[in-house]
Design a protein around this motif. Structure first.
Motif, PDB file in Angstrom:
ATOM      1  N   SER A   1      31.502  32.190  25.727  1.00  0.00           N
ATOM      2  CA  SER A   1      32.475  32.695  26.699  1.00  0.00           C
ATOM      3  C   SER A   1      32.117  34.112  27.145  1.00  0.00           C
ATOM      4  N   ALA A   2      31.627  34.944  26.208  1.00  0.00           N
ATOM      5  CA  ALA A   2      31.215  36.300  26.577  1.00  0.00           C
ATOM      6  C   ALA A   2      29.999  36.270  27.493  1.00  0.00           C
TER       7      ALA A   2
ATOM      8  N   ALA B   1      28.788  33.185  35.374  1.00  0.00           N
ATOM      9  CA  ALA B   1      28.551  31.746  35.487  1.00  0.00           C
ATOM     10  C   ALA B   1      29.618  31.004  34.695  1.00  0.00           C
ATOM     11  N   SER B   2      29.730  29.685  34.941  1.00  0.00           N
ATOM     12  CA  SER B   2      30.712  28.903  34.203  1.00  0.00           C
ATOM     13  C   SER B   2      30.281  28.770  32.744  1.00  0.00           C
TER      14      SER B   2
ATOM     15  N   ARG C   1      30.392  26.169  30.932  1.00  0.00           N
ATOM     16  CA  ARG C   1      29.628  24.935  30.736  1.00  0.00           C
ATOM     17  C   ARG C   1      28.161  25.128  31.117  1.00  0.00           C
ATOM     18  N   THR C   2      27.900  25.878  32.190  1.00  0.00           N
ATOM     19  CA  THR C   2      26.517  26.165  32.584  1.00  0.00           C
ATOM     20  C   THR C   2      25.801  26.964  31.505  1.00  0.00           C
ATOM     21  N   VAL C   3      26.498  27.953  30.965  1.00  0.00           N
ATOM     22  CA  VAL C   3      25.906  28.772  29.905  1.00  0.00           C
ATOM     23  C   VAL C   3      25.658  27.928  28.657  1.00  0.00           C
ATOM     24  N   GLN C   4      26.586  27.046  28.320  1.00  0.00           N
ATOM     25  CA  GLN C   4      26.426  26.217  27.137  1.00  0.00           C
ATOM     26  C   GLN C   4      25.224  25.294  27.275  1.00  0.00           C
ATOM     27  N   ARG C   5      25.015  24.733  28.463  1.00  0.00           N
ATOM     28  CA  ARG C   5      23.833  23.882  28.671  1.00  0.00           C
ATOM     29  C   ARG C   5      22.547  24.685  28.498  1.00  0.00           C
ATOM     30  N   ALA C   6      22.551  25.925  29.021  1.00  0.00           N
ATOM     31  CA  ALA C   6      21.367  26.775  28.858  1.00  0.00           C
ATOM     32  C   ALA C   6      21.119  27.082  27.388  1.00  0.00           C
TER      33      ALA C   6
ATOM     34  N   PRO D   1      23.617  36.294  38.796  1.00  0.00           N
ATOM     35  CA  PRO D   1      22.723  35.159  38.954  1.00  0.00           C
ATOM     36  C   PRO D   1      22.502  34.807  40.405  1.00  0.00           C
ATOM     37  N   LEU D   2      21.301  34.420  40.737  1.00  0.00           N
ATOM     38  CA  LEU D   2      20.977  33.982  42.093  1.00  0.00           C
ATOM     39  C   LEU D   2      21.666  32.668  42.372  1.00  0.00           C
ATOM     40  N   PRO D   3      22.452  32.552  43.447  1.00  0.00           N
ATOM     41  CA  PRO D   3      23.138  31.292  43.716  1.00  0.00           C
ATOM     42  C   PRO D   3      22.150  30.164  43.910  1.00  0.00           C
ATOM     43  N   SER D   4      22.537  28.979  43.482  1.00  0.00           N
ATOM     44  CA  SER D   4      21.671  27.818  43.659  1.00  0.00           C
ATOM     45  C   SER D   4      21.831  27.283  45.064  1.00  0.00           C
TER      46      SER D   4
END
Length: 406
Positions: free
Chosen positions: A348-349, A356-357, A359-364, A402-405
């Motif tokens: 979360s931090a 970023a979300s 969930r995106t961070v968790q996948r990374a 972060p650079l937008p996708s």
């Protein structure tokens, strides 16, 4: 306040953690809970420390506003050290106001430093600078002066002002020695090493080399046209054009900057900007549109000229063209950059710091963990992620949003 509490506080101030615990370990009154919480924090048991401080805050009566505010500040400091950026900023601001209103200026200033350090971690530099300008460090004791100077150095480094950063770190080192606290001296040393660690890479005329922060500062003041892949802008010493929200245009600008003074074929530009393996007529039509948009965007700095094979970047004023890139580039480089400070971060931090979300961070994080680049400790909400510092890689000095996708 009874003699045992006074003795425990003195032992804690002298660094005798076990001596402090021995005097209050079996007590559950508010002052004892607060002292136990601070002691556990210094021993590294942050979860237990936070629980004890919360209990102490509830145990102090409504007339003990200063004590309750001090508990909030201590809890906020633990959250900052453990990279729990979800700690409510409003609670810390309210505690600072309460301390200031009751004449506890030093603890109020300490709370202010914690607020500024949190703002630095999440990249709110302008707000951090405004708060810092309101603090007068003159009456600060050595330990608090160290924290203040580290904040000054942190802002200066992120603003690419290395001389003020070095001066602040020198003052922090002097204050740390006066305080006699080894942990503070170590933090100053770690921060100072960032000035001697490559902060970026310079790509120019087909070659690349690492740059220290001093070199990056000199580059930004030079006559070169810089395609800045750390902040996703194109700039010279007087003009900056942001392409942060236009990722396709930035991909084209970077490809042209890396190839300069040569041109870049249309096929290569299509592959870089659109990730297409085979260029068809629709890709070529889209490339013409995007090149037109990039030409208009960069008009104050450069022109884009068509060649038989593709396009070439033509800077105005006979400037050199260089690309400034991150020292390590991979899919999850931004996550690694934050984790490389050696601290334990929650997902979360990281989500808050990266914008970023979760969930995106968790996948990374899951991807990096599968390759052994990061590791986790704890479970559920207590789970934290960390990695050993990457040699030759600063932490967050040059990290943008972060650079937008797309």
């Amino acid at each position: 306040m009874d003699s045992l509490i006074i003795a425990a506080a003195r032992a804690l101030a002298a660094g005798d953690l076990l001596g402090a615990l021995k005097r209050v370990a079996l007590r559950d009154d508010a002052p004892a809970l607060a002292l136990r919480g601070i002691t556990m924090a210094r021993l590294g048991d942050f979860a237990r420390a936070k629980d004890l401080l919360r209990r102490a805050g509830r145990a102090f009566g409504p007339r003990e506003a200063v004590a309750r505010a001090r508990c909030v500040v201590a809890e906020a400091e633990i959250a900052l050290v453990s990279r729990d950026l979800s700690f409510p900023a409003k609670a810390l601001a309210a505690a600072r106001a309460a301390l200031d209103a009751h004449g506890d200026a030093l603890n109020a200033a300490h709370a202010g430093c914690l607020e500024i350090r949190r703002l630095l971690l999440i990249g709110h530099l302008d707000e951090a600078e405004r708060m810092l300008a309101k603090l007068d460090p003159t009456p600060f004791p050595p330990a608090l002066r160290v924290g203040h100077e580290l904040v000054v150095a942190g802002i200066a480094m992120r603003r690419l002002r290395t001389k003020p950063a070095r001066e602040a770190l020198a003052r922090a080192g002097v204050a740390a020695r006066r305080a006699g606290i080894a942990a503070l001296a170590a933090e100053v040393d770690i921060t100072a090493r960032l000035l001697t660690t490559p902060a970026a890479r310079l790509i120019a005329r087909g070659s690349e080399r690492p740059l220290l922060l001093d070199d990056v500062e000199a580059l930004m003041g030079s006559k070169a046209l810089v395609v800045d892949a750390c902040r996703y802008v194109v700039r010279n010493s007087s003009t900056t054009i942001s392409l942060t929200r236009r990722p396709v245009l930035f991909s084209l600008a970077r490809a042209l900057g890396e190839a300069w003074p040569q041109d870049v074929s249309r096929g290569t530009l299509i592959a870089r900007a659109f990730r297409g393996k085979h260029a068809d007529e629709s890709h070529r039509a889209r490339l013409r549109v995007e090149i037109g948009r990039l030409r208009r965007a960069l008009r104050p700095l450069a022109d884009l000229r068509a060649t038989p094979e593709g396009f070439v970047l033509a800077p105005r004023g006979r400037r050199e063209v260089v690309v400034l890139a991150q020292p390590v580039e991979e899919e999850h480089a931004a996550v690694l950059a934050f984790l490389s400070d050696g601290e334990a971060w929650s997902s979360s931090a990281l989500s808050l710091a990266l914008g970023a979300s979760q969930r995106t961070v968790q996948r990374a994080l899951d991807t990096l963990a599968a390759t052994g680049k990061v590791q986790s400790v704890g479970r559920a909400r207590a789970r934290r992620w960390m990695t050993p510092p990457i040699p030759g890689f600063t932490t967050t000095l040059l990290l943008p949003a972060p650079l937008p996708s797309g």
